[in-house]
Design a protein around this motif. Sequence first.
Motif, short mmCIF file in Angstrom:
data_model
loop_
_atom_site.label_atom_id
_atom_site.label_comp_id
_atom_site.label_asym_id
_atom_site.label_seq_id
_atom_site.Cartn_x
_atom_site.Cartn_y
_atom_site.Cartn_z
N ARG A 69 6.66 14.54 8.29
CA ARG A 69 7.24 15.39 7.26
C ARG A 69 7.28 16.84 7.74
O ARG A 69 6.49 17.25 8.58
N ARG A 129 13.60 14.63 12.60
CA ARG A 129 13.33 14.52 11.17
C ARG A 129 12.98 15.86 10.54
O ARG A 129 13.42 16.17 9.44
N GLU A 185 15.08 17.71 7.51
CA GLU A 185 14.47 18.07 6.25
C GLU A 185 14.65 19.56 5.97
O GLU A 185 14.93 19.97 4.84
#
Lengths: 186, 525
Positions: free
Chosen positions: A107, A122, A126
């Motif tokens: 994340r 990723r 994001e």
Amino acid sequence: MGASTDGTDVLTELRTGGRESLDRLLPLVYQELRAIAHRRIVGRDRGRTLSTTALVHEAYLKLVDQSRSEWRDRAHFLAVASLAMRRVLVDRARARVALKRGGEGKRLTLDEEEIGVDDQPRVLLELNESLDHLAQVEPRLARVVECRFFGGLTEEEIAEALGVTVRTVERDWAKARMLLRRALSS
Amino acid sequence: MAFAENPVSRDLPPNDWKQIQELVDAVLDAAPDRRPDLIAELAGDDVAKRAELERLVAECERAIPLLERPAAERFAALLQDPTPQLPEILAERYRLTRELCRGGMATVYLAQDIKHGRMVAVKVLRPELAALLGTERFLSEIRVTASLQHPHLLPLFDSGEAGGMLFYVMPYVEGESLRERLERERQLPLEDAMRIAVGVTSALDYAHRHRVIHRDLKPENILLQDGEPLVADFGIALAISHAGGTRLTETGLTLGTPRYMSPEQAAGDRALDARSDIYSFAAVLYEMLAGEPPHTGSTAQAIIAKALSESNQREIVAIVFDADKNCRAFSAGVAVEDHVQETIFQMLDAFHSIFRILEQVAKPAIALIDGAALGGGCELVAACDIVIASDRSRFGQPEIKLGVFPPVAAVLLPLVIGEKRARELILTGEIIDAVEAARLGLCNHVVPGAHLEPKLLEVLAKLRELSGTSLSYARQSLDLGRGRSIDDALSEQENMYLHELMKTQDANEGVKAFMEKRKAIWRHR
């Protein structure tokens, strides 16, 4: 390069959010940045830190050379280049993520400086999403982030490109930090 | 845009953002040390408002380390490799683990065969090549290869077309290629070399009996698994050359002096048989035992000269000098050891005939450089019409260090890169890199190594659109514009070269020292 500006001030269009001229110029800058970035890394500069500003400036010099009339305004170019840089990175990140479907990604955290090679796609996607989200609420703040982070522009350059004062750019950057953090922690 | 209208559920700004934003702006405009006082002033008696303002300003002041450096540095890895792409259909069957290698013609991925739960190597041809080949023919040719079964043949698991890309799938061999082993050990123990040779010959024998030839046998294509050889890409080169055969030959005749290619193959002969593979095998065996591939020497020049002189009759649009790192075409001038058996007359004649014929040829000549183009190689570069070089290429005329000089460069180089720079290069023997060569106008395009072939295909595609006749006239006109033919200039120079320079002590000492790998001792006579 496409038709001349025929009296239209592309920078004004850019300032007022006119998409047409941006869409017309973006592919050129995009292509140029990709080529330069690739050449730099694959070529003799391997291992050297990449500076966005250097990339963007190199693209500027090349494109200015091709058509003096189009890029009447350096700041205008820099803003377009920032958007192009964002797209280059997003496109690549998407392709990588597609390649690694199923894998668990890390994340986005805003407090890390070093992002592992495998996590970069990723994390970038994001960040891109949060910027889109920010742009829906405060379009100018998102553009400031785009220019500063993706384009490596100075505050003065951003101010010129967006037609605001340097003080506004500083304030926008600060507020964007707050809003981005909130967007991500929610 | 008002926040309340924002359809996105994420709670981005604080609820009363519209009202409080002005206050935040005012605080942010103040110098940092003035801010606490200002907040107190603006909030007045409203404790809740003051707390919120303090919190928001603190959040604004808090740096975001991720954003403190430009994106291209934070996400450098994303900019680094060309984007790997895999067609959707393929992704349903194979889960890619990583890229194994990327060449000019294809990219090889290590992947998991989802259905069978095994590791495989998926080779995806570059789209440009796939377009040139044509799907149907490629797939029908590759079917022949799929029927081969032999313990020393790497089998073909799967092949197909997906999203416009041609691919084929082979088992993943854990181990190394013979090339990697040779690079590490140079020379192999006799026992090991024989074990490999026996395996490879039995595989060749089997395939030849099934009327399949490899056509591209080289150490890179021989994989070693526990010391046993597995010949890879069997028939793939054939499939590629057959499938695209006609069109590839229409497009370009590739010339070079590849070390493992039989003379008939190097000369562009398309009717090859098993003997061509045996030639390649012998060259590989030679390298395993001798530690270096057999020299092609003047044979290579004869091949080039022959193919060149026939090129006007061929249905091709361009002549391509393809110089990968295993190729000697572009180092012909400095590979003196290739010519020890010849007299200086023979050597010079063989070499210069290439330039003389090149001048008569009606097709544009394209050079593809990936490595050193020195001496004769650099002269060939100067003589070609279009030069595409990888960024690791180097150029130069080091002849002066051997006590001799480059006759062709003396004619052409000043015209190509300018008088002063040409004089400096030839008189000092300086070596320059690709970027400098491009700056000087010695090469047209500098690209990363993996982009050489795609760039070539791009250039060939452009040429193919044009009239061959017009191209031929344009080329002649360019040569006329030079004012002087290479042939004439060489005739004059050869006289000085052979009858004067080569009789001096220094010229002989220079060449001798080069072959003995020592520094020359000049006597200045």
